[in-house]
Design a protein around this motif. Structure first.
Motif, PDB file in Angstrom:
ATOM      1  N   LEU A 192       0.826  -1.206   0.000  1.00  0.00           N
ATOM      2  CA  LEU A 192       0.000   0.000   0.000  1.00  0.00           C
ATOM      3  C   LEU A 192       0.859   1.254   0.000  1.00  0.00           C
ATOM      4  N   ASP A 193       0.392   2.254  -0.712  1.00  0.00           N
ATOM      5  CA  ASP A 193       1.027   3.561  -0.649  1.00  0.00           C
ATOM      6  C   ASP A 193       0.756   4.141   0.740  1.00  0.00           C
ATOM      7  N   PRO A 194       1.754   4.768   1.354  1.00  0.00           N
ATOM      8  CA  PRO A 194       1.540   5.327   2.694  1.00  0.00           C
ATOM      9  C   PRO A 194       0.374   6.295   2.774  1.00  0.00           C
ATOM     10  N   VAL A 252      -7.196  -0.429   4.324  1.00  0.00           N
ATOM     11  CA  VAL A 252      -6.683  -1.271   5.391  1.00  0.00           C
ATOM     12  C   VAL A 252      -5.894  -2.421   4.764  1.00  0.00           C
ATOM     13  N   PRO A 253      -4.655  -2.659   5.177  1.00  0.00           N
ATOM     14  CA  PRO A 253      -3.885  -3.769   4.610  1.00  0.00           C
ATOM     15  C   PRO A 253      -4.541  -5.103   4.939  1.00  0.00           C
ATOM     16  N   SER A 298      -1.244  -1.259  20.134  1.00  0.00           N
ATOM     17  CA  SER A 298      -0.882  -1.070  18.729  1.00  0.00           C
ATOM     18  C   SER A 298      -1.352  -2.276  17.922  1.00  0.00           C
ATOM     19  N   SER A 299      -2.051  -2.027  16.827  1.00  0.00           N
ATOM     20  CA  SER A 299      -2.556  -3.103  15.978  1.00  0.00           C
ATOM     21  C   SER A 299      -1.526  -3.494  14.920  1.00  0.00           C
ATOM     22  N   TYR A 300      -1.780  -4.609  14.249  1.00  0.00           N
ATOM     23  CA  TYR A 300      -0.925  -5.014  13.128  1.00  0.00           C
ATOM     24  C   TYR A 300      -0.934  -3.943  12.045  1.00  0.00           C
ATOM     25  N   ALA A 301      -2.111  -3.400  11.758  1.00  0.00           N
ATOM     26  CA  ALA A 301      -2.217  -2.376  10.724  1.00  0.00           C
ATOM     27  C   ALA A 301      -1.451  -1.117  11.111  1.00  0.00           C
TER      28      ALA A 301
END
Length: 248
Positions: A10-12, A17-18, A217-220
């Motif tokens: 994904l572009d920043p 959502v990844p 903190s989430s994985y995403a």
């Protein structure tokens, strides 16, 4: 854990959502190990090189050991380790088991150690014996916080007889283990499987304005942070020097 080899990264600036395959430890590492098993993943301080295949094996063996200790998806696990192979495999093993990593500052002791451990509510602590010696005066008859199991992973500075003596002292208050390794085949996929928005870590603040607070903190979140930092700047042939502690 950004996936620099993927063309669909994904572009920043993207609000998307990844996917789990892009950012969740288990599916991402398995995919990378299957695609490039012999590619280097981590070069350790002692010169030991971990390929993606070895990283997956170390991860799943550690995850299986944690599962054998009763660690279930969603539970918090404290990791109190200096940088190195154990810190990496425990981090990844915790996440592969579907649990949430709570890394502790290796400078913690006394009141701040008790406050953070108690606040986390974690029942399992994985640490170096040299650090576990600070637990010899537990906060009450039931130990520190909710911790019931202490896993001692000896480092090069830890003599075997000293580890054995420390384990005997700690076992008055905790269940003490001195290994964290099972066969890779003993690992079972966590159910439910972690999703990008699920917690990956709880990282405690420095406590400069009061007691340290746990930041979920989430994985995403980690994926987005790393993508923003490295997008377009690092490729599969590049090396990144990690000079900061993994608990930070």
């Amino acid at each position: 854990m950004t996936d620099g080899l993927d063309l669909d990264i994904l572009d920043p600036a993207s609000a998307a959502v990844p996917t789990a395959e892009q950012c969740v430890l288990g599916p991402l590492l398995r995919r990378r190990a299957a695609a490039t098993p012999r590619a280097p993943y981590a070069l350790m301080p002692d010169g030991d090189l971990w390929t993606y295949a070895r990283t997956l094996r170390e991860t799943e063996e550690t995850a299986a050991a944690l599962q054998a200790l009763g660690v279930a998806p969603g539970q918090l696990v404290l990791s109190w380790l200096p940088n190195g192979p154990d810190a990496l495999r425990v981090w990844y093993g915790v996440n592969a088991a579907g649990a949430v990593l709570v890394p502790l500052n290796t400078a913690y002791r006394g009141a701040i150690l008790r406050q953070v451990v108690a606040d986390s509510g974690a029942e399992v602590l994985v640490c170096r014996p040299s650090l576990a010696a600070r637990l010899r005066e537990p906060d009450g008859p039931d130990g520190i916080g909710a911790v019931r199991t202490v896993v001692l992973l000896a480092g090069p500075e830890d003599a075997a007889d000293e580890v054995e003596a420390l384990a005997a002292r700690l076992s008055v208050h905790f269940r003490v283990e001195t290994e964290l390794r099972c066969g890779q085949a003993e690992f079972t996929e966590p159910v439910p499987a972690p999703q990008p928005w699920d917690p990956q870590t709880v990282i405690y603040t420095s406590g400069t304005t009061g007691p340290s607070k746990g930041v979920v903190s989430s994985y995403a979140h980690l994926y987005s942070s790393c993508t923003a930092a490295f997008h377009g700047m690092a490729g599969p042939e590049d090396r990144y020097l990690l000079q900061l502690p993994l608990f930070h």
